[in-house]
Design a protein around this motif. Structure first.
Motif, PDB file in Angstrom:
ATOM      1  N   GLU A  46       0.738  -1.398  -0.032  1.00  0.00           N
ATOM      2  CA  GLU A  46      -0.165  -0.106  -0.202  1.00  0.00           C
ATOM      3  C   GLU A  46       0.816   1.188   0.047  1.00  0.00           C
ATOM      4  N   PRO A  47       0.322   2.326  -0.781  1.00  0.00           N
ATOM      5  CA  PRO A  47       1.273   3.697  -0.514  1.00  0.00           C
ATOM      6  C   PRO A  47       1.365   4.060   0.869  1.00  0.00           C
ATOM      7  N   GLY A  48       2.533   4.364   1.108  1.00  0.00           N
ATOM      8  CA  GLY A  48       2.859   4.731   2.546  1.00  0.00           C
ATOM      9  C   GLY A  48       3.286   3.678   3.443  1.00  0.00           C
ATOM     10  N   ASP A  49       3.461   2.303   2.738  1.00  0.00           N
ATOM     11  CA  ASP A  49       4.184   1.172   3.512  1.00  0.00           C
ATOM     12  C   ASP A  49       5.663   1.671   3.707  1.00  0.00           C
ATOM     13  N   LEU A  50       6.449   1.292   4.541  1.00  0.00           N
ATOM     14  CA  LEU A  50       7.890   1.437   4.591  1.00  0.00           C
ATOM     15  C   LEU A  50       8.425   0.089   4.796  1.00  0.00           C
ATOM     16  N   LEU A  51       9.221   0.015   3.997  1.00  0.00           N
ATOM     17  CA  LEU A  51       9.965  -1.454   3.836  1.00  0.00           C
ATOM     18  C   LEU A  51      11.379  -1.383   4.491  1.00  0.00           C
ATOM     19  N   VAL A  52      11.677  -1.955   5.507  1.00  0.00           N
ATOM     20  CA  VAL A  52      13.280  -1.765   6.134  1.00  0.00           C
ATOM     21  C   VAL A  52      14.070  -2.865   5.798  1.00  0.00           C
ATOM     22  N   PHE A  53      15.113  -2.609   5.184  1.00  0.00           N
ATOM     23  CA  PHE A  53      16.052  -3.601   4.469  1.00  0.00           C
ATOM     24  C   PHE A  53      17.320  -3.666   5.420  1.00  0.00           C
ATOM     25  N   ASN A  54      17.924  -4.604   5.456  1.00  0.00           N
ATOM     26  CA  ASN A  54      19.367  -4.935   6.056  1.00  0.00           C
ATOM     27  C   ASN A  54      20.308  -4.880   5.001  1.00  0.00           C
ATOM     28  N   ASN A  55      21.078  -3.894   5.038  1.00  0.00           N
ATOM     29  CA  ASN A  55      22.214  -3.851   4.025  1.00  0.00           C
ATOM     30  C   ASN A  55      23.444  -4.217   4.255  1.00  0.00           C
ATOM     31  N   SER A  56      23.790  -5.193   5.215  1.00  0.00           N
ATOM     32  CA  SER A  56      24.709  -5.760   5.380  1.00  0.00           C
ATOM     33  C   SER A  56      25.528  -6.691   4.129  1.00  0.00           C
ATOM     34  N   LYS A  57      26.584  -6.391   3.871  1.00  0.00           N
ATOM     35  CA  LYS A  57      27.282  -7.391   2.839  1.00  0.00           C
ATOM     36  C   LYS A  57      28.035  -8.418   3.199  1.00  0.00           C
ATOM     37  N   VAL A  58      27.788  -9.604   2.490  1.00  0.00           N
ATOM     38  CA  VAL A  58      28.470 -10.855   2.622  1.00  0.00           C
ATOM     39  C   VAL A  58      29.823 -10.915   2.438  1.00  0.00           C
ATOM     40  N   ARG A  59      30.748 -11.055   3.255  1.00  0.00           N
ATOM     41  CA  ARG A  59      32.074 -11.187   3.153  1.00  0.00           C
ATOM     42  C   ARG A  59      32.240 -12.687   2.454  1.00  0.00           C
TER      43      ARG A  59
ATOM     44  N   ASP B 247      20.675   4.171  11.749  1.00  0.00           N
ATOM     45  CA  ASP B 247      21.255   5.713  11.396  1.00  0.00           C
ATOM     46  C   ASP B 247      20.055   6.549  11.915  1.00  0.00           C
ATOM     47  N   GLU B 248      20.233   7.839  11.778  1.00  0.00           N
ATOM     48  CA  GLU B 248      19.304   8.724  12.265  1.00  0.00           C
ATOM     49  C   GLU B 248      18.245   8.798  11.215  1.00  0.00           C
ATOM     50  N   ASP B 249      18.365   8.941  10.022  1.00  0.00           N
ATOM     51  CA  ASP B 249      17.277   9.170   8.972  1.00  0.00           C
ATOM     52  C   ASP B 249      16.437   7.611   9.047  1.00  0.00           C
ATOM     53  N   THR B 250      16.892   6.633   9.183  1.00  0.00           N
ATOM     54  CA  THR B 250      16.094   5.430   9.222  1.00  0.00           C
ATOM     55  C   THR B 250      15.396   5.413  10.564  1.00  0.00           C
ATOM     56  N   ALA B 251      15.892   5.847  11.778  1.00  0.00           N
ATOM     57  CA  ALA B 251      14.937   5.914  12.737  1.00  0.00           C
ATOM     58  C   ALA B 251      13.803   6.932  12.726  1.00  0.00           C
ATOM     59  N   ALA B 252      14.276   7.960  12.102  1.00  0.00           N
ATOM     60  CA  ALA B 252      13.051   9.200  11.979  1.00  0.00           C
ATOM     61  C   ALA B 252      12.039   8.590  11.209  1.00  0.00           C
ATOM     62  N   LYS B 253      12.405   7.863  10.026  1.00  0.00           N
ATOM     63  CA  LYS B 253      11.372   7.365   8.943  1.00  0.00           C
ATOM     64  C   LYS B 253      10.607   6.251   9.795  1.00  0.00           C
ATOM     65  N   ILE B 254      11.074   5.511  10.623  1.00  0.00           N
ATOM     66  CA  ILE B 254      10.255   4.603  11.241  1.00  0.00           C
ATOM     67  C   ILE B 254       9.376   5.180  12.221  1.00  0.00           C
ATOM     68  N   GLU B 255       9.932   6.059  13.152  1.00  0.00           N
ATOM     69  CA  GLU B 255       9.106   6.766  14.069  1.00  0.00           C
ATOM     70  C   GLU B 255       7.970   7.338  13.481  1.00  0.00           C
ATOM     71  N   ARG B 256       8.336   8.201  12.169  1.00  0.00           N
ATOM     72  CA  ARG B 256       7.220   8.828  11.596  1.00  0.00           C
ATOM     73  C   ARG B 256       6.210   7.980  11.101  1.00  0.00           C
ATOM     74  N   ALA B 257       6.350   6.882  10.383  1.00  0.00           N
ATOM     75  CA  ALA B 257       5.496   5.801   9.773  1.00  0.00           C
ATOM     76  C   ALA B 257       4.621   5.435  10.990  1.00  0.00           C
ATOM     77  N   LYS B 258       5.110   5.038  12.100  1.00  0.00           N
ATOM     78  CA  LYS B 258       4.296   4.470  13.137  1.00  0.00           C
ATOM     79  C   LYS B 258       3.228   5.580  13.967  1.00  0.00           C
ATOM     80  N   ALA B 259       3.994   6.707  13.653  1.00  0.00           N
ATOM     81  CA  ALA B 259       3.077   7.952  14.309  1.00  0.00           C
ATOM     82  C   ALA B 259       1.874   8.196  13.336  1.00  0.00           C
ATOM     83  N   GLU B 260       2.276   7.955  12.023  1.00  0.00           N
ATOM     84  CA  GLU B 260       1.045   8.073  10.795  1.00  0.00           C
ATOM     85  C   GLU B 260       0.234   6.818  10.820  1.00  0.00           C
TER      86      GLU B 260
END
Length: 356
Positions: free
Chosen positions: A51-64, A232-245
């Motif tokens: 749905e529009p407005g959904d927030l996908l949270v990915f793990n960007n760790s890279k495999v050694r 990081d700050e950007d991700t945390a803020a996005k998640i907090e905003r999505a939950k608040a909305e």
């Protein structure tokens, strides 16, 4: 709960030994945990299922390329496989070793490019391996091997260097792939953005906490190994905003889910509940199994997991629409049985599941 409560029968031919011919071609089973219903799709359908407005949270760790091979001093011990887990200092790594009990303190090994190392410590079934010079990512890229899981019964190939890695991998450090993300292509990510679906990235370096088998008969006795994460700050803020909305936060993979649940800080000094995440680096040994109440994650995109694994326990917990009802485990196992009947592919290079 018993370990055997999370067992299921799986024909060997359904364990994917190779990825799909092209990334993003996998099948996708969608589970509605409220209605206990299932539907069948393709990965390409995902943007239309969200749905529009959904927030996908990915793990960007890279495999050694964390699997390396050494020969015992003098050549008498043959070739020995080591899996690099965590760097303890510039010269020393915590490792898993082939036939661990034979890897005693003081034993020396020779690796590619004349690199030498000695076992200097034991930590249960792990070993400390001290190299005579630091190993960097360039050395691993040249001489290391992709750490394919043991149920993929073949040697890694050059193609695995790309396919056992997400397209958005950015931070080296994992000893196994966050495999739910392997299904996403640049084209699918672009379509998600066009559809008004947001993305954010956390980093959890996959290690023993994710893939070590459960050996306790009672699952409550299992203890997870710590894994390092950062938000990081950007991700945390996005998640907090999505939950608040009141928009959905969708974890892509169990590692993302565990990171979010570990970083949740839901009360302030007055005891009022709110959505807040801890920023920066942390470590988690959170073990999520049926009965757990999810704080942040509203939907979960994941793979089909191995029997009796902590990953299967986590998705069983998430499939409980009412925490503590313990109906999620049976719903997941029923869904797995249907997946077997329909020929879905399982595990790291297999098909995908979305639980809403």
């Amino acid at each position: 709960m018993k370990l055997t409560d999370f067992s299921f029968d799986l024909p060997q031919n359904l364990i994917a030994q190779y990825p799909p011919e092209q990334r993003g071609q996998s099948r996708l089973m969608v589970l509605d945990r409220v209605q206990h219903s299932r539907s069948h799709h393709r990965m390409a359908d995902l943007p239309s299922l969200l749905e529009p407005g959904d927030l996908l949270v990915f793990n960007n760790s890279k495999v050694r390329k964390a699997r390396i091979y050494g020969t015992g001093s003098g050549g008498s011990l043959g070739r020995v496989e080591f899996l690099l887990l965590t760097r303890r200092d510039p010269h020393t790594w915590t490792v898993m070793a082939q036939r661990t009990k034979r890897r005693r303190i003081g034993t020396r090994y020779v690796f590619a490019d004349g690199l030498e190392a000695e076992i200097t410590g034991e930590e249960g079934e792990l070993r400390l391996l001290r190299f005579d010079r630091p190993i960097d990512e360039a050395w691993l890229d040249r001489y290391g091997h992709i750490p394919l899981p043991p149920y993929i019964r073949r040697e890694d190939t050059p193609a695995d260097s790309e396919r056992y890695q997400t397209v958005y991998a950015a931070v080296p450090g994992s000893a196994a792939a966050p495999t739910a993300g392997l299904h996403f292509t640049e084209e699918i990510l672009a379509r998600l953005t066009e559809g008004g679906i947001e993305s954010a990235f956390v980093t959890l370096h996959v290690g023993l906490g994710t893939f070590l088998p459960v050996r306790s008969e009672n699952i409550e006795d299992h203890r997870m190994h710590e894994e390092n994460y950062s938000i990081d700050e950007d991700t945390a803020a996005k998640i907090e905003r999505a939950k608040a909305e009141k928009r959905r936060v969708i974890a892509v993979g169990t590692t993302s889910a565990r990171t979010l649940e570990s970083a949740w800080d839901g009360s302030d000094q007055f005891g009022e509940l709110r959505c807040k995440l801890r920023r920066g680096e942390g470590a988690t040994s959170i073990f999520i199994y049926p009965g757990y109440t999810f704080k942040l994650v509203d939907a979960l995109f994941t793979n089909f997991h191995t029997p009796e694994s902590t990953l299967l326990m986590l998705v069983s917990a998430f499939a409980d629409a009412k925490p503590g009802a313990f109906a999620g485990r049976e719903f997941i196992l029923d869904s797995y049985r249907e997946a077997v009947e329909l020929g879905y592919r399982f595990f790291s290079y297999g098909d995908a599941m979305l639980i809403v």
